[in-house]
Motif scaffolding. Structure first.
Motif, mmCIF file in Angstrom:
data_model
loop_
_atom_site.group_PDB
_atom_site.id
_atom_site.type_symbol
_atom_site.label_atom_id
_atom_site.label_comp_id
_atom_site.label_asym_id
_atom_site.label_seq_id
_atom_site.Cartn_x
_atom_site.Cartn_y
_atom_site.Cartn_z
ATOM 1 N N THR A 173 3.835 15.298 -4.100
ATOM 2 C CA THR A 173 3.970 15.048 -2.708
ATOM 3 C C THR A 173 3.426 16.070 -1.752
ATOM 4 O O THR A 173 3.267 17.387 -1.949
ATOM 5 N N GLU A 176 3.773 16.182 5.719
ATOM 6 C CA GLU A 176 2.856 16.180 7.015
ATOM 7 C C GLU A 176 2.545 17.226 7.797
ATOM 8 O O GLU A 176 1.984 17.324 8.719
ATOM 9 N N THR A 189 -4.401 14.095 2.849
ATOM 10 C CA THR A 189 -3.352 13.979 1.962
ATOM 11 C C THR A 189 -2.002 14.154 2.532
ATOM 12 O O THR A 189 -0.986 14.185 1.581
ATOM 13 N N LYS A 192 1.881 12.224 2.188
ATOM 14 C CA LYS A 192 1.591 11.099 1.136
ATOM 15 C C LYS A 192 2.113 11.570 -0.039
ATOM 16 O O LYS A 192 2.458 12.711 -0.499
ATOM 17 N N PHE A 213 -9.064 5.079 2.006
ATOM 18 C CA PHE A 213 -8.193 6.477 1.723
ATOM 19 C C PHE A 213 -8.609 7.420 0.761
ATOM 20 O O PHE A 213 -9.610 7.157 -0.086
ATOM 21 N N VAL A 217 -4.315 9.080 -3.025
ATOM 22 C CA VAL A 217 -3.131 8.382 -2.281
ATOM 23 C C VAL A 217 -2.645 7.332 -3.261
ATOM 24 O O VAL A 217 -3.407 6.205 -3.467
ATOM 25 N N SER A 219 1.072 6.435 -1.998
ATOM 26 C CA SER A 219 1.911 5.764 -0.658
ATOM 27 C C SER A 219 1.726 6.660 0.439
ATOM 28 O O SER A 219 1.294 7.828 0.254
ATOM 29 N N TYR A 220 1.944 6.330 1.443
ATOM 30 C CA TYR A 220 1.713 7.231 2.704
ATOM 31 C C TYR A 220 2.704 6.770 3.778
ATOM 32 O O TYR A 220 3.546 6.302 3.660
ATOM 33 N N HIS A 222 4.673 9.425 5.146
ATOM 34 C CA HIS A 222 5.937 10.062 4.861
ATOM 35 C C HIS A 222 6.077 11.407 5.626
ATOM 36 O O HIS A 222 4.901 11.860 6.322
ATOM 37 N N ASN A 257 2.975 1.545 2.976
ATOM 38 C CA ASN A 257 3.076 2.622 4.383
ATOM 39 C C ASN A 257 4.540 2.588 4.685
ATOM 40 O O ASN A 257 5.242 1.607 4.767
#
Length: 382
Positions: A173, A176, A189, A192, A213, A217, A219-220, A222, A257
């Motif tokens: 993980t 952000e 990244t 994500k 992407f 990646v 999933s995103y 987050h 997403n």
């Protein structure tokens, strides 16, 4: 080195505090009643962050400032492990997660994450080394496998949790970094969940490469992802800290997403509102959310060895809520279960080989953090 005589106590009930507030000194308040477990105080560490069990029952425990210990199965003896790189421990940075490779018994590989300073600011790093045991344990052949991108200024939301899937892929993980927009940026990244090979390279077949992407990646959308674990059916569960309100548990699905910062069940700290998940059905919504917040720390899936009624449920450490939280899981659905007051900020829950639940207290700004062992009421202390 301190070695604390193990005693059975009940951890005190204390009202919640701000995420950054210092925790109480151990034993400073009266214990709550009606907890469904007894609590053994095992040892004390300096702001511990994560732990994992070795095949022989010993533990690896990280401390935020940059120390790794190998700890005996009863918690009474520890040895510092050499070979750890320098870490950037300001703010939420530091030495973070530690996980052993699924093939550790033969390859002796230990994976870990930490914050470092570099070009453009700071970021979270995934690294590994070969664990060499002995009188002076050491990680040899330490190598950097992956760096979050881009590096940015600030000391928040590194995340850095690690989990291996049953097919040997490594999930990692990246928070952000309190910058909001990178969670939706396909090239970054940050914000994500990543799927990597065990050498740190992006796993083939990741779902968003064709959409431009970053190839790692999974999933995103987050925010600050501080818990990551697979259940026995292979479902990937993740929890993250929301903004002002809106802490979440999510079932992580490939290519989805999760909406941050466009949607959240909380609001910005400056008071500006964020639309709820329910207003934007194109975004994957959380399975469970909290407002008021729990400030979730680590996450584990429980096997049910000592408490069969909790088999497959999620356990989450609560920081500002000073609690241990159980989430009731039914297949791919989840709902709130119990929230037990612990009187201290709980950073990490982990299951021991016998099914006992072990906890690391965060320690807050006073630098202390006890290692606790939870067993069913009436069981022998050992």
């Amino acid at each position: 080195m301190r070695s604390i005589l193990a005693v059975v106590v009940l951890v005190p009930l204390v009202a919640g505090c701000d995420v950054g507030a210092a925790s109480q000194a151990p034993g400073a308040a009266q214990p709550p009643a009606n907890l469904p477990f007894q609590i053994q105080v095992v040892a004390d560490f300096e702001s511990p962050w994560a732990m994992t069990f070795l095949p022989d029952g010993r533990m690896l425990i990280t401390e935020k400032a940059g120390t790794l210990y190998v700890v005996s199965a009863d918690g009474q003896q520890r040895k510092r492990v050499d070979g750890i790189p320098a870490v950037a421990s300001e703010g939420q940075g530091g030495f973070m997660d530690v996980v052993v490779h699924p093939g550790f018994a033969t390859n002796r590989l230990v994976y870990f994450s930490y914050a470092e300073a570099g070009q453009g600011g700071k970021g979270v790093v995934l690294a590994r080394g070969v664990f060499v045991d002995g009188e002076q344990p050491v990680l040899q052949k330490v190598e950097t496998l992956f760096r979050a991108s881009p590096y940015v200024d600030g000391n928040g939301h590194f995340s850095g949790r690690i989990a291996f899937s049953s097919d040997g892929h490594l999930f990692f993980t990246n928070g952000e970094r309190q910058k909001f927009d990178p969670a939706q940026d396909p090239k970054a990244t940050l914000g994500k969940v990543l799927r990597l090979q065990d050498d740190g390279t992006p796993a083939p077949g990741n779902p968003l490469v064709a959409k431009g992407f970053h190839p790692a990646v999974w999933s995103y959308g987050h925010r600050n992802l501080l818990g990551l674990a697979f259940d026995a059916s292979g479902n990937l569960w993740k929890q993250e800290m929301g903004p002002r309100g809106g802490d979440e548990v999510n079932l992580i699905l490939p290519g989805r997403n999760y909406g941050y910062p466009i949607v959240s069940d909380g609001d910005h700290y400056d008071g500006k509102s964020i639309p709820d998940h329910a207003t934007r059905p194109e975004f994957e919504k959380p399975k469970v959310s909290w407002n008021p917040v729990i400030s979730p720390g680590g996450l584990m899936v429980y096997s049910g060895k000592l408490w069969p009624q909790w088999k497959g449920d999620l356990f989450i450490g609560g920081l500002s809520s000073q609690s241990l939280i159980r989430v009731d899981v039914d297949g791919t659905n989840a709902r709130k279960g119990d929230q037990w007051p612990m009187g201290q900020r709980i950073r990490e829950p982990e299951e021991g080989p016998d099914g006992a639940i072990w906890l690391l207290e965060d320690g807050g700004r006073d630098g202390q953090g006890r290692l606790l062992k939870l067993t069913p009421l009436g069981s022998a202390s050992r």
